[in-house]
Design an enzyme around this catalytic site. Structure first.
Site, mmCIF file in Angstrom:
data_model
loop_
_atom_site.group_PDB
_atom_site.id
_atom_site.type_symbol
_atom_site.label_atom_id
_atom_site.label_comp_id
_atom_site.label_asym_id
_atom_site.label_seq_id
_atom_site.Cartn_x
_atom_site.Cartn_y
_atom_site.Cartn_z
ATOM 1 N N ASP A 121 0.841 -1.190 0.000
ATOM 2 C CA ASP A 121 0.000 0.000 0.000
ATOM 3 C C ASP A 121 0.884 1.251 0.000
ATOM 4 O O ASP A 121 1.887 1.314 0.717
ATOM 5 C CB ASP A 121 -0.916 -0.007 1.226
ATOM 6 C CG ASP A 121 -2.067 0.978 1.090
ATOM 7 O OD1 ASP A 121 -3.225 0.546 1.002
ATOM 8 O OD2 ASP A 121 -1.805 2.212 1.074
ATOM 9 N N ILE A 122 0.503 2.232 -0.783
ATOM 10 C CA ILE A 122 1.303 3.451 -0.930
ATOM 11 C C ILE A 122 1.246 4.323 0.333
ATOM 12 O O ILE A 122 2.132 5.150 0.561
ATOM 13 C CB ILE A 122 0.823 4.235 -2.171
ATOM 14 C CG1 ILE A 122 1.936 5.107 -2.736
ATOM 15 C CG2 ILE A 122 -0.435 5.039 -1.890
ATOM 16 C CD1 ILE A 122 1.648 5.637 -4.129
ATOM 17 N N HIS A 176 -10.357 -5.181 -3.126
ATOM 18 C CA HIS A 176 -9.008 -5.371 -2.600
ATOM 19 C C HIS A 176 -9.061 -5.786 -1.142
ATOM 20 O O HIS A 176 -9.914 -5.335 -0.386
ATOM 21 C CB HIS A 176 -8.164 -4.102 -2.761
ATOM 22 C CG HIS A 176 -8.822 -2.850 -2.271
ATOM 23 N ND1 HIS A 176 -9.809 -2.202 -2.970
ATOM 24 C CD2 HIS A 176 -8.635 -2.123 -1.131
ATOM 25 C CE1 HIS A 176 -10.200 -1.122 -2.294
ATOM 26 N NE2 HIS A 176 -9.509 -1.066 -1.175
ATOM 27 N N ASN A 224 -12.855 -3.169 2.824
ATOM 28 C CA ASN A 224 -13.825 -2.090 2.944
ATOM 29 C C ASN A 224 -14.797 -2.174 1.770
ATOM 30 O O ASN A 224 -14.387 -2.443 0.637
ATOM 31 C CB ASN A 224 -13.113 -0.731 2.940
ATOM 32 C CG ASN A 224 -12.163 -0.584 4.114
ATOM 33 O OD1 ASN A 224 -12.449 -1.036 5.216
ATOM 34 N ND2 ASN A 224 -11.013 0.032 3.885
ATOM 35 N N GLY A 255 -15.943 2.694 3.930
ATOM 36 C CA GLY A 255 -14.650 3.367 3.781
ATOM 37 C C GLY A 255 -13.880 2.963 2.538
ATOM 38 O O GLY A 255 -12.656 3.134 2.480
ATOM 39 N N GLN A 256 -14.579 2.457 1.536
ATOM 40 C CA GLN A 256 -13.897 2.039 0.303
ATOM 41 C C GLN A 256 -13.617 3.246 -0.582
ATOM 42 O O GLN A 256 -14.540 3.991 -0.945
ATOM 43 C CB GLN A 256 -14.756 1.019 -0.459
ATOM 44 C CG GLN A 256 -14.069 0.506 -1.724
ATOM 45 C CD GLN A 256 -14.873 -0.582 -2.430
ATOM 46 O OE1 GLN A 256 -15.985 -0.910 -2.036
ATOM 47 N NE2 GLN A 256 -14.295 -1.146 -3.479
HETATM 48 P P1 AMP Z 1 -9.791 1.478 0.474
HETATM 49 O O1 AMP Z 1 -9.920 2.734 1.290
HETATM 50 O O2 AMP Z 1 -10.184 0.236 1.213
HETATM 51 O O3 AMP Z 1 -10.478 1.606 -0.862
HETATM 52 O O4 AMP Z 1 -8.244 1.290 0.210
HETATM 53 C C1 AMP Z 1 -7.572 1.844 -0.875
HETATM 54 C C2 AMP Z 1 -6.114 1.733 -0.562
HETATM 55 O O5 AMP Z 1 -5.379 1.913 -1.758
HETATM 56 C C3 AMP Z 1 -5.611 2.796 0.411
HETATM 57 O O6 AMP Z 1 -5.041 2.147 1.549
HETATM 58 C C4 AMP Z 1 -4.565 3.563 -0.396
HETATM 59 O O7 AMP Z 1 -3.469 3.971 0.372
HETATM 60 C C5 AMP Z 1 -4.177 2.543 -1.439
HETATM 61 N N1 AMP Z 1 -3.652 3.073 -2.680
HETATM 62 C C6 AMP Z 1 -4.164 4.068 -3.442
HETATM 63 N N2 AMP Z 1 -3.413 4.276 -4.527
HETATM 64 C C7 AMP Z 1 -2.393 3.384 -4.466
HETATM 65 C C8 AMP Z 1 -1.259 3.090 -5.290
HETATM 66 N N3 AMP Z 1 -1.039 3.761 -6.429
HETATM 67 N N4 AMP Z 1 -0.416 2.102 -4.917
HETATM 68 C C9 AMP Z 1 -0.647 1.419 -3.775
HETATM 69 N N5 AMP Z 1 -1.688 1.631 -2.956
HETATM 70 C C10 AMP Z 1 -2.541 2.613 -3.287
#
Ligand code: AMP
Length: 114
Positions: free
Chosen positions: A31-32, A100, A87, A93-94
């Site tokens: 995760d970024i 994912h 989520n 919270g998605q």
């Molecule tokens: P959610 O809030 O459950 O939809 O989670 C989305 C997740 O994607 C968050 O934890 C972000 O930090 C992660 N995310 C968004 N963009 C990227 C990216 N380019 N590379 C890796 N993780 C990402």
């Protein structure tokens, strides 16, 4: 056609990611914006928006994702435990509309979640 999600762009190698595992069905990458010392996302390559739109025919795919999570946790030696979070939707919270699984570990996680 609707715009690609950020995760579809990672699958299509349009943007980079720190990939830990890949096979025909899924991709796992860091995760970024990590919320724990270990924060990995496991996603199907198939474009499924959320848990709410998983199809009956996806049963084996979802099972596969969990086995991949188990294997990554073993590989990363998350012996003290971990949490798998999905989520779903606005109140869940998605933020990214591509299914994912968050794999979180490396600190004591609290309950209930915020
Ligand atoms: P959610 O809030 O459950 O939809 O989670 C989305 C997740 O994607 C968050 O934890 C972000 O930090 C992660 N995310 C968004 N963009 C990227 C990216 N380019 N590379 C890796 N993780 C990402």
């Amino acid at each position: 056609m609707s715009e690609k999600t950020i995760f579809k762009r990672i699958i299509d190698q349009e943007i980079p990611a720190d990939i830990l595992y890949e096979d025909d069905l899924c991709l796992a990458f860091r995760d970024i914006s990590p919320q724990a010392p270990t924060h990995v996302l496991v996603i199907p390559k198939k474009e499924i928006v959320s848990v709410a739109t998983i199809a009956d025919e996806d049963q084996a795919l979802i099972g596969h994702l969990y086995l991949v999570i188990r294997n990554i946790a073993k590989q990363l030696e998350l012996d003290n435990g971990y949490r798998v979070v999905v989520n779903c939707g606005t109140e869940g919270g998605q933020a990214v509309d591509h299914l994912h699984f968050h794999l979180l570990a490396g600190r004591q996680l609290t309950w209930p979640p915020g």
